[in-house]
Design a protein around this motif. Structure first.
Motif, PDB file in Angstrom:
ATOM      1  N   VAL A 183       0.834  -1.209   0.000  1.00  0.00           N
ATOM      2  CA  VAL A 183       0.000   0.000   0.000  1.00  0.00           C
ATOM      3  C   VAL A 183       0.867   1.256   0.000  1.00  0.00           C
ATOM      4  N   SER A 184       1.984   1.235   0.730  1.00  0.00           N
ATOM      5  CA  SER A 184       2.889   2.389   0.746  1.00  0.00           C
ATOM      6  C   SER A 184       3.482   2.647  -0.640  1.00  0.00           C
ATOM      7  N   ARG A 185       3.909   1.571  -1.308  1.00  0.00           N
ATOM      8  CA  ARG A 185       4.451   1.737  -2.670  1.00  0.00           C
ATOM      9  C   ARG A 185       3.384   2.247  -3.625  1.00  0.00           C
ATOM     10  N   HIS A 186       2.170   1.718  -3.510  1.00  0.00           N
ATOM     11  CA  HIS A 186       1.093   2.076  -4.429  1.00  0.00           C
ATOM     12  C   HIS A 186       0.675   3.535  -4.266  1.00  0.00           C
ATOM     13  N   THR A 187       0.617   4.005  -3.022  1.00  0.00           N
ATOM     14  CA  THR A 187       0.127   5.358  -2.766  1.00  0.00           C
ATOM     15  C   THR A 187       1.238   6.398  -2.726  1.00  0.00           C
ATOM     16  N   GLY A 188       2.482   5.948  -2.539  1.00  0.00           N
ATOM     17  CA  GLY A 188       3.580   6.884  -2.351  1.00  0.00           C
ATOM     18  C   GLY A 188       3.573   7.526  -0.970  1.00  0.00           C
ATOM     19  N   GLU A 189       2.823   6.930  -0.041  1.00  0.00           N
ATOM     20  CA  GLU A 189       2.706   7.448   1.319  1.00  0.00           C
ATOM     21  C   GLU A 189       3.332   6.462   2.302  1.00  0.00           C
ATOM     22  N   THR A 190       3.755   6.973   3.454  1.00  0.00           N
ATOM     23  CA  THR A 190       4.211   6.092   4.524  1.00  0.00           C
ATOM     24  C   THR A 190       3.185   6.119   5.646  1.00  0.00           C
ATOM     25  N   PHE A 191       3.027   4.991   6.306  1.00  0.00           N
ATOM     26  CA  PHE A 191       2.067   4.842   7.399  1.00  0.00           C
ATOM     27  C   PHE A 191       2.782   4.204   8.583  1.00  0.00           C
ATOM     28  N   ASP A 192       2.229   4.392   9.795  1.00  0.00           N
ATOM     29  CA  ASP A 192       2.887   3.793  10.952  1.00  0.00           C
ATOM     30  C   ASP A 192       1.952   3.022  11.870  1.00  0.00           C
ATOM     31  N   SER A 193       0.704   2.831  11.455  1.00  0.00           N
ATOM     32  CA  SER A 193      -0.196   1.997  12.256  1.00  0.00           C
ATOM     33  C   SER A 193      -1.224   1.334  11.349  1.00  0.00           C
ATOM     34  N   ILE A 194      -1.739   0.219  11.830  1.00  0.00           N
ATOM     35  CA  ILE A 194      -2.758  -0.526  11.101  1.00  0.00           C
ATOM     36  C   ILE A 194      -3.895  -0.854  12.057  1.00  0.00           C
ATOM     37  N   GLY A 195      -5.099  -0.484  11.671  1.00  0.00           N
ATOM     38  CA  GLY A 195      -6.300  -0.861  12.410  1.00  0.00           C
ATOM     39  C   GLY A 195      -7.131  -1.796  11.548  1.00  0.00           C
ATOM     40  N   LEU A 196      -7.654  -2.858  12.148  1.00  0.00           N
ATOM     41  CA  LEU A 196      -8.411  -3.852  11.389  1.00  0.00           C
ATOM     42  C   LEU A 196      -9.807  -4.022  11.978  1.00  0.00           C
ATOM     43  N   ASN A 197     -10.770  -4.155  11.085  1.00  0.00           N
ATOM     44  CA  ASN A 197     -12.143  -4.495  11.460  1.00  0.00           C
ATOM     45  C   ASN A 197     -12.537  -5.761  10.730  1.00  0.00           C
ATOM     46  N   PHE A 198     -13.144  -6.697  11.446  1.00  0.00           N
ATOM     47  CA  PHE A 198     -13.604  -7.964  10.879  1.00  0.00           C
ATOM     48  C   PHE A 198     -15.125  -7.984  10.964  1.00  0.00           C
ATOM     49  N   TYR A 199     -15.758  -7.818   9.788  1.00  0.00           N
ATOM     50  CA  TYR A 199     -17.215  -7.873   9.677  1.00  0.00           C
ATOM     51  C   TYR A 199     -17.582  -9.318   9.342  1.00  0.00           C
ATOM     52  N   ARG A 200     -18.091 -10.052  10.326  1.00  0.00           N
ATOM     53  CA  ARG A 200     -18.264 -11.492  10.171  1.00  0.00           C
ATOM     54  C   ARG A 200     -19.436 -11.870   9.269  1.00  0.00           C
TER      55      ARG A 200
END
Length: 197
Positions: A89-106
Motif C-alpha cells: 500500500v505504501s508503494r502504491h500510494t507513495g505514502e508512509t504509514f505507521d499503524s494498522i487498524g483492522l475491522n472484521f465484519y463477520r
C-alpha cells in the motif's frame, strides 16, 4: 435533500469521488490481485489477533458489532501478511504509514456507525488508506453540512479507498448492516498517528 451517487462494481482505474476544498477521496479496484487478497484474508481471519470490544449504549453494555485489532509501526507481534500489505500500500500510494487498524465484519449483522477518523490522533495532512479483503460490502460516505452529498460505494476485495486528512472534517463514513446474508469482510486501515510526547 441529499445528492446521492451510487457507483458500479465495474470501474476502470481510480475513481475520484471527491476532489475539492472539502477534501479528496479516491477509490481504486484491483490494487491487490485476487489470489493475494484471498490469501491475506485467510491468513488474517484464521489468526488469533481479533478481540471483541464492548461499549455502553442506552445504559446497557453491548458487544461492538464487529471484531477489531490494532498494530503500531513494525510491531513485533504483527501477523502475516501485515508487513507485506503495508509495503504494498505504501508503494502504491507513495505514502508512509505507521499503524494498522483492522475491522472484521463477520456477516450481515456486523457494522460500523457513521463516523470520521479522530483527527486528534492523526498527523495533520496525512491520508487514511482502507484496504478491503473478503466479501464486498457497501460503504456510505455522507457530507456533514450543506450542500448535502452522499456516496454509496461497494468496496470490493483487493480495492483501496484513500481519504485525505481534510475530508475527515467534512465527511462521515460507515458500513451499514445488511438485510440479506453476506459473507465476511476484513478492512485494513493504514494511518499515520501522532507520537506521544
Amino acid at each position: 435533500m441529499h445528492a446521492m451517487t451510487q457507483f458500479s462494481l465495474f470501474n476502470e482505474g481510480p475513481l475520484v469521488l471527491l476532489d475539492d476544498a472539502s477534501g479528496r477521496i479516491v477509490y481504486e479496484e484491483n490494487v491487490i490481485d485476487g489470489a493475494t487478497a484471498d490469501r491475506w484474508f485467510r491468513q488474517l481471519s484464521d489468526s488469533g489477533i481479533w478481540s471483541q470490544k464492548r461499549r455502553v449504549m442506552y445504559e446497557r453494555e453491548l458487544d461492538v458489532p464487529r471484531l477489531t485489532a490494532h498494530f503500531g509501526f513494525r510491531d513485533e507481534s504483527w501477523p502475516d501478511p501485515l508487513a507485506e500489505a503495508m509495503d504494498h500500500v505504501s508503494r502504491h500510494t507513495g505514502e508512509t504509514f505507521d499503524s494498522i487498524g483492522l475491522n472484521f465484519y463477520r456477516d450481515e449483522h456486523d457494522s460500523v456507525a457513521m463516523h470520521n477518523d479522530r483527527l486528534a490522533d492523526l498527523v495533520e495532512g496525512r491520508p487514511i488508506a482502507l484496504l478491503s479483503l473478503g466479501t464486498t460490502r457497501r460503504m456510505l460516505i455522507r457530507s456533514k453540512a450543506t450542500p448535502r452529498r452522499r456516496f454509496d460505494l461497494d468496496l470490493n476485495p483487493g480495492s483501496l479507498l484513500l481519504m485525505d486528512w481534510q475530508s475527515q472534517h467534512h465527511y462521515d463514513h460507515g458500513i451499514p448492516k445488511q438485510t440479506q446474508p453476506v459473507g465476511p469482510r476484513i478492512s485494513v486501515a493504514f494511518r499515520t498517528r501522532r507520537r506521544s510526547e
